[in-house]
Design an enzyme around this catalytic site. Structure first.
Site: not given
Length: 246
Positions: A9, A154
């Site tokens: 992760v 973004y």
């Protein structure tokens, strides 16, 4: 649900990544957390240390050398490739289009988009080499679908994550490697803490459920996609938004 799975992760030092580590560990996975923030990673690891042989490694996802080194360390420690990967590492550098610098555009794209591509490639290669039937979950964003004022960098990076996800799902399906994306809406993380309160209240009015999501709600979706319960799902984009912009 994830018993016996080895899961890597990224962005594990806070927010959604930390929540994914905690949920995965509670579901029986062995978790390898990766982040640039060593202190944050230590805090995450302390939260799950009693549930298994978990590890944390510093990793710059925008660097191929760093990502490949991460996979080498995992192989050395566990003698296996991960069966699961969650790409949660991400940053923002918010400014309106005309004020956004090239440097801040590049920073966001390098971490959010290039970083996702690099980890998908490295993990995918490791899964193929070790003949692992795996699941890769990429964290995109609702903004990648709708755009947002002050977030051209973004939004572009997260739209690109969707493109990577769908393309890699087509390439890897024949090897029983599934690739999906989760599109969070407004979630209570360090990223949203910087949003002015008046704007946050206006946003809540637009969300049918009337509240921000919490990181665990994203992590639970990731756990579903990582498990056999989603064995016929690949190339999907799952919105976890409280109904925002349905």
């Amino acid at each position: 649900m994830l018993s016996g799975r080895l899961a890597v992760v990224t962005g594990a030092g806070s927010g959604i990544g930390r929540a994914v580590c905690r949920v995965f560990a509670s579901e029986g996975a062995t978790v390898i957390g990766a982040d640039m923030n060593e202190k944050g990673m230590e805090e995450t690891l302390a939260m799950i240390k009693d549930t298994g042989d978990h590890q944390s490694f510093q990793c710059d996802v925008s660097s191929s050398a760093s990502v490949n080194n991460l996979l080498d360390k995992i192989k050395e420690k566990y003698s296996s490739a991960p069966q699961v990967a969650v790409n949660s590492a991400g940053i923002t550098r918010d400014r309106t289009m005309m004020k956004l610098t090239e440097e801040d555009f590049d920073k966001v794209v390098n971490v959010n988009l290039k970083g996702t591509w690099l980890l998908n490639k490295a993990v995918g290669k490791a899964m193929l080499t070790n003949k692992v039937q795996g699941s890769i979950v990429n964290i995109s964003s609702l903004v990648g679908k709708t755009g947002n004022i002050g977030q051209t960098n973004y939004a572009a990076s997260k739209a690109g994550v969707i493109g990577i996800t769908k393309s890699m799902a087509k390439e890897m399906g024949k090897f029983n490697i599934r690739v999906n994306a989760v599109l969070p809406g407004f979630i209570e993380t360090p990223m949203t803490e910087t949003v002015p309160e008046n704007l946050m209240q206006m946003t809540k009015l637009l969300i049918p459920l009337g509240r921000l999501g919490n990181p665990e709600e994203i992590a639970n979706t990731c756990a579903f996609l990582a498990s056999d319960k989603s064995s016929y799902i690949t190339g999907a984009t799952i919105e976890v938004t409280g109904g925002l912009f349905m």
